[in-house]
Design a protein around this motif. Structure first.
Motif, mmCIF file in Angstrom:
data_model
loop_
_atom_site.group_PDB
_atom_site.id
_atom_site.type_symbol
_atom_site.label_atom_id
_atom_site.label_comp_id
_atom_site.label_asym_id
_atom_site.label_seq_id
_atom_site.Cartn_x
_atom_site.Cartn_y
_atom_site.Cartn_z
ATOM 1 N N GLY A 29 0.790 -1.212 0.000
ATOM 2 C CA GLY A 29 0.000 0.000 0.000
ATOM 3 C C GLY A 29 0.827 1.268 0.000
ATOM 4 N N ALA A 30 2.135 1.119 0.178
ATOM 5 C CA ALA A 30 2.987 2.305 0.163
ATOM 6 C C ALA A 30 3.024 2.905 -1.235
ATOM 7 C CB ALA A 30 4.405 1.948 0.605
ATOM 8 N N THR A 31 3.233 4.216 -1.275
ATOM 9 C CA THR A 31 3.414 4.927 -2.537
ATOM 10 C C THR A 31 4.889 5.286 -2.655
ATOM 11 O OG1 THR A 31 1.205 5.861 -2.371
ATOM 12 C CG2 THR A 31 2.742 6.965 -3.860
ATOM 13 N N VAL A 32 5.491 4.921 -3.781
ATOM 14 C CA VAL A 32 6.938 5.079 -3.941
ATOM 15 C C VAL A 32 7.210 5.873 -5.213
ATOM 16 C CG1 VAL A 32 9.139 3.868 -4.193
ATOM 17 C CG2 VAL A 32 7.273 2.810 -2.877
ATOM 18 N N ARG A 33 8.075 6.872 -5.095
ATOM 19 C CA ARG A 33 8.484 7.623 -6.283
ATOM 20 C C ARG A 33 10.004 7.714 -6.276
ATOM 21 N NH1 ARG A 33 6.066 12.072 -5.187
ATOM 22 N NH2 ARG A 33 7.864 13.375 -4.747
ATOM 23 N N VAL A 34 10.620 7.226 -7.347
ATOM 24 C CA VAL A 34 12.084 7.232 -7.444
ATOM 25 C C VAL A 34 12.529 8.416 -8.294
ATOM 26 C CG1 VAL A 34 14.085 6.007 -8.370
ATOM 27 C CG2 VAL A 34 12.282 4.734 -7.189
ATOM 28 N N ASP A 35 13.553 9.135 -7.823
ATOM 29 C CA ASP A 35 14.202 10.181 -8.614
ATOM 30 C C ASP A 35 15.624 9.699 -8.888
ATOM 31 O OD1 ASP A 35 15.623 12.421 -9.524
ATOM 32 O OD2 ASP A 35 14.337 13.799 -8.403
ATOM 33 N N LEU A 36 15.840 9.168 -10.093
ATOM 34 C CA LEU A 36 17.151 8.594 -10.411
ATOM 35 C C LEU A 36 18.238 9.658 -10.380
ATOM 36 C CD1 LEU A 36 16.559 6.130 -13.392
ATOM 37 C CD2 LEU A 36 17.370 5.561 -11.096
ATOM 38 N N ALA A 37 17.951 10.837 -10.931
ATOM 39 C CA ALA A 37 18.964 11.886 -11.012
ATOM 40 C C ALA A 37 19.407 12.338 -9.625
ATOM 41 C CB ALA A 37 18.433 13.066 -11.812
ATOM 42 N N ALA A 38 18.456 12.405 -8.714
ATOM 43 C CA ALA A 38 18.766 12.850 -7.360
ATOM 44 C C ALA A 38 19.223 11.706 -6.469
ATOM 45 C CB ALA A 38 17.537 13.511 -6.744
ATOM 46 N N ALA A 39 19.064 10.466 -6.952
ATOM 47 C CA ALA A 39 19.392 9.273 -6.169
ATOM 48 C C ALA A 39 18.579 9.234 -4.871
ATOM 49 C CB ALA A 39 20.890 9.189 -5.892
ATOM 50 N N THR A 40 17.284 9.466 -5.019
ATOM 51 C CA THR A 40 16.412 9.435 -3.854
ATOM 52 C C THR A 40 15.137 8.647 -4.157
ATOM 53 O OG1 THR A 40 15.289 11.484 -4.510
ATOM 54 C CG2 THR A 40 17.148 11.706 -2.984
ATOM 55 N N VAL A 41 14.496 8.215 -3.080
ATOM 56 C CA VAL A 41 13.139 7.674 -3.178
ATOM 57 C C VAL A 41 12.274 8.446 -2.204
ATOM 58 C CG1 VAL A 41 13.605 5.318 -3.924
ATOM 59 C CG2 VAL A 41 13.672 5.859 -1.511
ATOM 60 N N THR A 42 11.083 8.753 -2.634
ATOM 61 C CA THR A 42 10.114 9.428 -1.774
ATOM 62 C C THR A 42 8.988 8.436 -1.529
ATOM 63 O OG1 THR A 42 10.722 11.584 -2.641
ATOM 64 C CG2 THR A 42 8.567 11.407 -1.569
ATOM 65 N N VAL A 43 8.709 8.189 -0.255
ATOM 66 C CA VAL A 43 7.805 7.107 0.120
ATOM 67 C C VAL A 43 6.743 7.621 1.069
ATOM 68 C CG1 VAL A 43 7.640 4.781 1.055
ATOM 69 C CG2 VAL A 43 9.762 5.517 -0.042
ATOM 70 N N GLU A 44 5.523 7.210 0.804
ATOM 71 C CA GLU A 44 4.436 7.491 1.728
ATOM 72 C C GLU A 44 3.835 6.146 2.136
ATOM 73 O OE1 GLU A 44 1.898 10.511 0.313
ATOM 74 O OE2 GLU A 44 0.810 10.661 2.218
ATOM 75 N N GLY A 45 3.624 5.949 3.417
ATOM 76 C CA GLY A 45 2.987 4.713 3.861
ATOM 77 C C GLY A 45 3.943 3.615 4.262
ATOM 78 N N ALA A 46 5.178 3.967 4.563
ATOM 79 C CA ALA A 46 6.146 2.980 5.059
ATOM 80 C C ALA A 46 7.026 3.653 6.100
ATOM 81 C CB ALA A 46 7.007 2.450 3.912
ATOM 82 N N THR A 47 7.513 2.882 7.066
ATOM 83 C CA THR A 47 8.447 3.447 8.038
ATOM 84 C C THR A 47 9.848 3.490 7.430
ATOM 85 O OG1 THR A 47 9.070 1.306 8.951
ATOM 86 C CG2 THR A 47 7.116 2.346 9.887
ATOM 87 N N ALA A 48 10.698 4.304 8.028
ATOM 88 C CA ALA A 48 12.086 4.381 7.559
ATOM 89 C C ALA A 48 12.747 3.006 7.649
ATOM 90 C CB ALA A 48 12.867 5.396 8.390
ATOM 91 N N ALA A 49 12.431 2.253 8.697
ATOM 92 C CA ALA A 49 13.043 0.925 8.859
ATOM 93 C C ALA A 49 12.589 -0.019 7.749
ATOM 94 C CB ALA A 49 12.694 0.354 10.232
ATOM 95 N N GLN A 50 11.326 0.084 7.360
ATOM 96 C CA GLN A 50 10.837 -0.754 6.260
ATOM 97 C C GLN A 50 11.541 -0.398 4.964
ATOM 98 O OE1 GLN A 50 6.615 0.164 6.743
ATOM 99 N NE2 GLN A 50 6.191 -1.964 7.252
#
Lengths: 67, 67
Positions: A29-50
């Protein structure tokens, strides 16, 4: 609330898909958006540990919260 | 005995690592070798079903046994 994390090792769309699938498997159910150029992922609905466990388990390198 | 399978969607070393980790997670102790140019993985110590589930679950496309 969405949180953004640094992820090292993603270099193409296949990597982005792999990281997305791993996080979604760890946190259904988490929402994940990857930014390859920035080398980041933006996540909603998950803990940092997950996110950390999923990213590292998928063969990439979790780098903590992005500034 | 090692078996070789077609896997679509791997385009770089990050993809290769992601597929390797996914198969190893599904079949601990398995030996995995990715050939990016051939778009195949050669696996020892896992069933075809384990490889298929791991590959598809990681965001790549399992294409069955390679000829």
């Amino acid at each position: 609330m969405a949180d953004t994390y640094r992820v090292a090792g993603m270099s193409c769309g296949g990597c982005a898909r792999a990281v997305t699938e791993a996080i979604e498997a760890a946190a259904p159910g988490a929402t994940v958006r990857v930014d390859l150029a920035a080398a980041t992922v933006t996540v909603e609905g998950a803990t940092a540990a997950q996110v950390e466990g999923a990213v590292n388990g998928a063969g990439f390198e979790f780098g903590g919260a992005a500034a």
